[in-house]
Every structure is written in structure tokens, then in C-alpha cells.
Design an enzyme around this catalytic site. Structure first.
Site, PDB file in Angstrom:
ATOM      1  N   TYR A 145       4.785  18.262  -8.382  1.00  0.00           N
ATOM      2  CA  TYR A 145       5.446  17.275  -9.239  1.00  0.00           C
ATOM      3  C   TYR A 145       5.314  15.925  -8.570  1.00  0.00           C
ATOM      4  O   TYR A 145       5.675  15.764  -7.405  1.00  0.00           O
ATOM      5  CB  TYR A 145       6.925  17.661  -9.416  1.00  0.00           C
ATOM      6  CG  TYR A 145       7.735  16.661 -10.209  1.00  0.00           C
ATOM      7  CD1 TYR A 145       7.590  16.549 -11.590  1.00  0.00           C
ATOM      8  CD2 TYR A 145       8.658  15.833  -9.574  1.00  0.00           C
ATOM      9  CE1 TYR A 145       8.341  15.640 -12.312  1.00  0.00           C
ATOM     10  CE2 TYR A 145       9.417  14.925 -10.294  1.00  0.00           C
ATOM     11  CZ  TYR A 145       9.258  14.824 -11.661  1.00  0.00           C
ATOM     12  OH  TYR A 145      10.008  13.921 -12.370  1.00  0.00           O
ATOM     13  N   ASP A 240       1.008  13.173  -1.688  1.00  0.00           N
ATOM     14  CA  ASP A 240       2.327  12.798  -2.182  1.00  0.00           C
ATOM     15  C   ASP A 240       3.346  13.355  -1.195  1.00  0.00           C
ATOM     16  O   ASP A 240       3.636  14.550  -1.182  1.00  0.00           O
ATOM     17  CB  ASP A 240       2.536  13.364  -3.589  1.00  0.00           C
ATOM     18  CG  ASP A 240       3.896  12.968  -4.154  1.00  0.00           C
ATOM     19  OD1 ASP A 240       4.723  12.432  -3.392  1.00  0.00           O
ATOM     20  OD2 ASP A 240       4.124  13.196  -5.355  1.00  0.00           O
ATOM     21  N   LYS A 268      12.527   8.517  -1.150  1.00  0.00           N
ATOM     22  CA  LYS A 268      13.679   9.228  -0.598  1.00  0.00           C
ATOM     23  C   LYS A 268      14.094   8.760   0.806  1.00  0.00           C
ATOM     24  O   LYS A 268      14.827   7.801   0.949  1.00  0.00           O
ATOM     25  CB  LYS A 268      13.437  10.733  -0.650  1.00  0.00           C
ATOM     26  CG  LYS A 268      13.092  11.176  -2.094  1.00  0.00           C
ATOM     27  CD  LYS A 268      13.259  12.627  -2.329  1.00  0.00           C
ATOM     28  CE  LYS A 268      12.651  13.069  -3.629  1.00  0.00           C
ATOM     29  NZ  LYS A 268      13.561  13.053  -4.767  1.00  0.00           N
TER      30      LYS A 268
END
Ligand code: HOZ
Length: 429
Positions: A145, A240, A268
Site C-alpha cells: 500500500y 516506500d 510517520k
């Protein structure tokens, strides 16, 4: 069992105002037929809900709370910046100092651009890759994702799989056709697709340690193949590391695997719990971005001083403490304890961890790809999750998400978790 009357009331109200009552689907608990817990504060390893129940938190805001919630030094850094203003829409010195820290930890990044979320980072990295290579096609992997980017919402993991929406409506077919998704960890599948489209292949994007189909690290030889083929073909390799960056080790998954991607996306942890994202990599590629180059990308809140203050403080703490071995030992202690209990009750549980990230699956064998995760036992997962949360153990409410542990989780919290799980299993799943 915790009483969650206020959370139930708050959810009823939220549903009147927001689709599904939430601003991000997984947290609606729909998939586990539960009621989301509404929080009002967090400290260390704990989160506290609207009914004043206390939970041991194994989500940690999906990664950033690696040194625990409300860390005093991070709060101090944010407060100090707060006094000076919250946003200028103009450059600040703290952007460069944060960039330097990130570059020191991730040497593949020579230049970096700060953005506001992981989605923005991957969206911009894909545009840059297409602009730089003058090609169109992207290869991604099932279950990885990369945020809700049009070009990347193809067989994606996380909430997309949780809610069974592998290809979201709203994405033009013409655009979707430019992205091909292969099976994660499957070299043959990748080579088949790669050979078909290599002349128009701009980039291969992968979560080297996937955290959106549960927790599945890629095989080293799989990543090595992606590196070799993209280099030979002058396509870009994008790692990623929005989830794995500063979570599995200081240098992310790329340090563990010793593989240098052309571009890396982050989020994050580098915002210390405030909204942030970033993408960076080879200098000549990054210099293809405006104002140096022709690929456009911009943002009023990019490099926001509050996010930079929080993020740089957290990265400094991580450099100083290098907690990754200790985090991995804690995760192992938790997972080994869980696995032993499950074994005693004849319920298969497979486990895995790296640094402060972990996963457990209701399956005999450790999943290697999305299909393996889909096949793991849903019923047992749901029952287990609901019982854990009702008893103050806050694991991610989807088998397609990873777990996170912080430096503030001590033997006290972990032993308590294990004893709750023991009680749950003794009563029967
Ligand atoms: N999709 C996110 C984790 N992989 C969860 C976002 C959230 O609900 O906060």
C-alpha cells in the site's frame, strides 16, 4: 471487560458528520464488527479512551510513537516552536537540519523534499520518476500500500484489502492501465511483467518490508532482482519506507538489505507524530523537480516548522539511543510468549518481527505474499482482536496491518499482555 459507552455514543455522533464516522477507514473497526475506541490522551506505552479505560498500545499511531507517546523532549521541541509560530509558508533552517539528519541515516538520499503525508510522498515520487525517465508504466506488488494515490491504488493492501476494494472506483481505466501489480516475493511473476513492458517502465515501487498486508519482509534475493533489472533498464527503483523508515532500523529496510534505491519515500516517524511525508534520492533525479527542473510539486505546509521540530527531535533521539536491537528483542519476547500460548491451545500462529515492527498471523506457515495473508483464519483473528481490545490490549484492527512496539513497552506491559492473552485463550476463542 472495558465499558466503552462514551466511545459508542461518540461513534454514533461521528457517523452523522463523517463517512463511516472516521477520517481513515481502518480505524472504523468495521472489518472486526467492533466499535472504534475514541481516545483522549496518550502517554508512554498507553492510550486512554473517552471512558477513561487504559490500553497498552501496539499501534503507536501506525509507527511514529517509537519512543512512546507524549515524549517530554518531543513535546518540548514542539512547544518551543509553537511560541515562534506554526506555519510561515516560507523556508526555515530547521528544514535543512532535518534533511541533514535523514541523509546521515539514509545515505541513498542525496536530496530530499518534505511534504505532508506518505500519500503525497509516493504520488510525487511516481510523477518524478515518470518525468525523469520519460516513461509511463509503474510496477507495484499486490498487498503493498503506497497511500491512496490514483496510480498506486491497484491491488493495494491496508484498508483497501481490509474492505475488499482492490481496485477503487474513481480511477480512470486509462490511468489504472499504466500500473501493473505483481505478486510480492515472486521473481517469475515480476520478470514476466517486466519483460513485457520494460521499454515504457518508469519505476518499480515496493515496500521492502511490507507493513500493509500484515508484516511481511521481502526476500533479499527478490529485492536484489528488482535492483538489478531496474538498473539495467534505466527504470527507477522506489523503496516506500513510509512504514519501515526509522522503524526497522535507523537506516530503514535499505540498510538491513544493503540495497540502494533510486528514490525513497518516508512519513510517520520523521514527523514525530505530526503530519509529514518526504521523498528523496539521487541528486540528478531530485534536481528534476521544480524550481530546478520541470516536474512540478508544491505545498503551503511542506516542511512545516512544527512537524520538522517534532521529527528532527525524534530522529536525534533515535540516533542517540539506537533502540532497534532492544525493540526487536521486546517484540520477540511478546510474540514468542504469544506463540507458546497458542501452541498450548492448538491454534496455529505464525510470527515475525524486525526492529520495532511486528506481525502475527493465524496460520501454520508465515505468509510470503498477500494471497497467503488472505487465506489466514479470519474468524479467529476477529474474535481474538475484539477480546484483546475489550481487555485493554490495543492491536491493529485488521489482519492486513502491522504491529508496533515502543521503547516505553517494558516487561511489565508485555507480561501483562501475555497474561491477558492467556486468559482469553483459556476461556476459548
Ligand atoms: N492505513 C493506515 C495504516 N496502514 C491506517 C491509517 C489510520 O487509520 O490512521
Amino acid at each position: 471487560m472495558n465499558k466503552i459507552n462514551k466511545s459508542i455514543e461518540l461513534f454514533k455522533e461521528a457517523k452523522l458528520h463523517m463517512p463511516g464516522g472516521v477520517n481513515s477507514p481502518v480505524r472504523a473497526f468495521k472489518n472486526i464488527d467492533g466499535n472504534p475506541i475514541f481516545f483522549k490522551k496518550a502517554k508512554g506505552a498507553y492510550v486512554f479512551d473517552a471512558d477513561n479505560n487504559k490500553y497498552i498500545d501496539y499501534i503507536g499511531s501506525w509507527g511514529p510513537m517509537i519512543m512512546g507517546h507524549s515524549h517530554p523532549e518531543i513535546i518540548k521541541a514542539i512547544s518551543k516552536q509553537l511560541e515562534l509560530g506554526t506555519s510561515y509558508g516560507a523556508p526555515t533552517s530547521i528544514e535543512s537540519s532535518t534533511a541533514i539528519l535523514i541523509k546521515e541515516c539514509m545515505p541513498s538520499i542525496k536530496k530530499i523534499r518534505m511534504v505532508n503525508s506518505g500519500t503525497e510522498a509516493t504520488m510525487s515520487a511516481v510523477r518524478l520518476a515518470r518525468g525523469f525517465t520519460k516513461r509511463n508504466k509503474i510496477i507495484k506488488f499486490d498487498g503493498c500500500y503506497h497511500g491512496h494515490v490514483d496510480s498506486l491504488l491497484i491491488k493495494a493492501g491496508s484498508g483497501v484489502t481490509t474492505f475488499g476494494l482492490p481496485d477503487s472506483p474513481g480511477i480512470p481505466k486509462e490511468l489504472a492501465k499504466q500500473t501493473l501489480s505483481c505478486e510480492f516475493n515472486n521473481k517469475e511473476d515480476f520478470l514476466k511483467v517486466f519483460n513485457k513492458i520494460k521499454n515504457d517502465l518508469a519505476a518499480v515501487i515496493v515496500e521492502p518490508i511490507a507493513g500493509n498486508m500484515g508484516f511481511i519482509p521481502a526476500d533479499k534475493s527478490f529485492l536484489q532482482l528488482l535492483r538489478k533489472k531496474t538498473s539495467e533498464n534505466k527504470s527507477l527503483l522506489i523503496f516506500d519506507e513510509v512504514m519501515s523508515g526509522f522503524r526497522v532500523s535507523l537506516g530503514g529496510a535499505q540498510e538491513i538489505y544493503k540495497i540502494k534505491p533510486d528514490l525513497t519515500t518516508l512519513g510517520k516517524v520523521i514527523g514525530g507524530g505530526l503530519p509529514v511525508g518526504a521523498f528523496g534520492g539521487r541528486k540528478e533525479i531530485m534536481d528534476f523537480l521544480a524550481p530546478n527542473g520541470p516536474v512540478y510539486q508544491a505545498g503551503t505546509l511542506s516542511g512545516n516548522p512544527l512537524a520538522m521540530a517534532a521529527g528532527s527531535k525524534l530522529i536525534k533521539l533515535l540516533i542517540k539511543n539506537n533502540p532497534y536491537k532492544a525493540l526487536e528483542a521486546k517484540a520477540s519476547y511478546l510474540l514468542d510468549g504469544m506463540q507458546q500460548l497458542f501452541l498450548e491451545h492448538n491454534i496455529p500462529l505464525s510470527i515475525n518481527q524486525r526492529g520495532g515492527m511486528f506481525g502475527f498471523f493465524f496460520s501454520e506457515n508465515l505468509p510470503k505474499n498477500l494471497n497467503d495473508v488472505i487465506k489466514t483464519n479470519d474468524k479467529q483473528f476477529k474474535k481474538f482482536l475484539n477480546k484483546c481490545i475489550a481487555n485493554g490490549i490495543y492491536f491493529a484492527p485488521s489482519k492486513f496491518e502491522a504491529g508496533f512496539i515502543s521503547t516505553k513497552h517494558t516487561k511489565v506491559e508485555i507480561n501483562h499482555t501475555i497474561s491477558i492473552i492467556k486468559q482469553i485463550l483459556e476461556k476459548g476463542l
